[in-house]
Scaffold this active site. Structure first.
Site, PDB file in Angstrom:
ATOM      1  N   GLY A   1       2.739   2.255  10.877  1.00  0.00           N
ATOM      2  CA  GLY A   1       3.769   3.286  10.765  1.00  0.00           C
ATOM      3  C   GLY A   1       4.490   3.624  12.056  1.00  0.00           C
TER       4      GLY A   1
ATOM      5  N   SER B   1       3.526  -2.114  10.389  1.00  0.00           N
ATOM      6  CA  SER B   1       4.966  -2.220  10.666  1.00  0.00           C
ATOM      7  C   SER B   1       5.572  -3.571  10.276  1.00  0.00           C
ATOM      8  CB  SER B   1       5.250  -1.895  12.137  1.00  0.00           C
ATOM      9  OG  SER B   1       4.896  -0.552  12.411  1.00  0.00           O
TER      10      SER B   1
ATOM     11  N   LYS C   1       0.184   4.264  -0.309  1.00  0.00           N
ATOM     12  CA  LYS C   1      -0.452   5.465   0.257  1.00  0.00           C
ATOM     13  C   LYS C   1      -0.216   6.672  -0.670  1.00  0.00           C
ATOM     14  CE  LYS C   1       0.031   3.398   4.767  1.00  0.00           C
ATOM     15  NZ  LYS C   1       0.066   3.570   6.204  1.00  0.00           N
TER      16      LYS C   1
ATOM     17  N   HIS D   1      -9.388   1.594   4.851  1.00  0.00           N
ATOM     18  CA  HIS D   1      -8.112   1.713   5.562  1.00  0.00           C
ATOM     19  C   HIS D   1      -8.321   2.622   6.771  1.00  0.00           C
ATOM     20  CE1 HIS D   1      -4.027   2.826   6.551  1.00  0.00           C
ATOM     21  NE2 HIS D   1      -3.660   1.715   5.943  1.00  0.00           N
TER      22      HIS D   1
ATOM     23  N   GLU E   1      -6.680   4.953   7.930  1.00  0.00           N
ATOM     24  CA  GLU E   1      -6.461   6.385   7.682  1.00  0.00           C
ATOM     25  C   GLU E   1      -7.713   7.028   7.107  1.00  0.00           C
ATOM     26  OE1 GLU E   1      -2.798   5.898   5.481  1.00  0.00           O
ATOM     27  OE2 GLU E   1      -1.859   5.217   7.328  1.00  0.00           O
TER      28      GLU E   1
ATOM     29  N   ASN F   1       0.876  -1.175   0.000  1.00  0.00           N
ATOM     30  CA  ASN F   1       0.000   0.000   0.000  1.00  0.00           C
ATOM     31  C   ASN F   1       0.911   1.221   0.000  1.00  0.00           C
ATOM     32  OD1 ASN F   1      -1.771   2.072   0.554  1.00  0.00           O
ATOM     33  ND2 ASN F   1      -2.183   1.435   2.679  1.00  0.00           N
TER      34      ASN F   1
HETATM   35  P1  PGA Z   1       2.953   0.340   7.668  1.00  0.00           P
HETATM   36  O1  PGA Z   1       1.487   0.605   7.082  1.00  0.00           O
HETATM   37  O2  PGA Z   1       3.465  -0.930   7.042  1.00  0.00           O
HETATM   38  O3  PGA Z   1       3.762   1.555   7.243  1.00  0.00           O
HETATM   39  O4  PGA Z   1       2.829   0.232   9.145  1.00  0.00           O
HETATM   40  C1  PGA Z   1       0.594  -0.437   6.831  1.00  0.00           C
HETATM   41  C2  PGA Z   1      -0.689   0.103   6.256  1.00  0.00           C
HETATM   42  O5  PGA Z   1      -1.138   1.171   6.676  1.00  0.00           O
HETATM   43  O6  PGA Z   1      -1.307  -0.518   5.365  1.00  0.00           O
END
Ligand code: PGA
Length: 252
Positions: free
Chosen positions: A174, A214, A11, A98, A100, A9
């Protein structure tokens, strides 16, 4: 037998040059093998999706990071891009819900459900994201939160062909923090159980449940060997080919 899915992803990252280079690096890695023992998916920003999907992309599926909520394929929905349009660009997956978007765009389970239905009706596989916040986990509510999200945002005609679940604890996205293996196992088992309640156990068994939050080359092997973890949704680490492929390589 569920094949593992290694999904990136991206983003809101990458301009043309970087995005095309990153996608080409993924395609190059995949093309070094006759077959892969897992599926690969990349979800670039919509600005680059069409261009990336029009490149030869051996053994790599392309997905969008969202899909319109609009009840029509075309019409007066300024700024929206319908599932039909995303499919037309060459995508076969669409991420919906998601965290977010659930947080910053206030998307409710009902909104995520409609988006997942729009995606599925156009032949896209919906990657439906769920997961608890840190506060919910600390209050012992993780299982009830994900159960509610499954009931509220997974269409009842979902199968392994049109639906993937991504369990992403919000506090792990993240941050470099990851839940313990025992906690991942517990939540993924609960998700499988909830899917069985909603769809029947036969269909529930076909649906892949990804872990996200992560994921890195250093923890991927352990996380992806947990029962009911059928792949990973990777954010930050999907932006560097060495990291993304480093995660994939743990699955050979
Ligand atoms: P990350 O994000 O691997 O940077 O923690 C995962 C995601 O939001 O899909």
């Amino acid at each position: 037998m569920r094949r593992k899915l290694i999904a990136g992803n991206w983003k809101m990252n990458c301009l043309k040059e970087d995005g095309l280079a990153l996608a080409s690096a993924v395609f190059q890695k995949c093309s070094e093998y006759k077959t892969l023992p897992f599926d690969v998916l990349i979800c670039p920003p919509l600005s680059l999706l069409g261009q990336i999907a029009s490149l030869p992309h051996p053994m790599t599926a392309i997905g969008s990071q969202d899909v319109s909520l609009a009840p029509k394929d075309f019409g007066a929905f300024t700024g929206d891009v319908s599932a039909e349009m995303i499919k037309d660009l060459g995508a076969s997956y669409a991420i919906v819900g998601h965290s977010e978007r659930r947080t910053m765009r206030h998307e409710t389970d009902a909104v995520v459900l409609e988006k997942a239905k729009n995606a599925q009706q156009k032949g896209l596989t919906a990657v439906i994201c769920i997961g608890e916040t840190e506060q919910e986990r600390e209050s012992g509510l993780a299982l009830s939160v994900v159960s509610k999200q499954i009931k509220g945002s997974v269409p009842t005609d979902s199968t392994g062909d049109n639906c993937v679940i991504a369990y992403e604890p919000v506090w792990a996205i993240g941050t470099g923090k990851v839940p313990s293996v025992a906690d991942v196992a517990e939540v993924h088992a609960a998700i499988r159980h909830e899917l069985a309640n909603l769809l029947g156990s036969e269909k529930a068994e076909t649906i892949r449940i990804l872990y996200g939050g992560s994921v890195k080359p250093s923890n991927a092997k352990e996380l992806l060997s947990v029962p009911n973890v059928d792949g990973a949704l990777i954010g930050g680490a999907s932006l560097k080919i060495a990291d993304f492929w480093g995660i994939a390589e743990t699955q050979f």
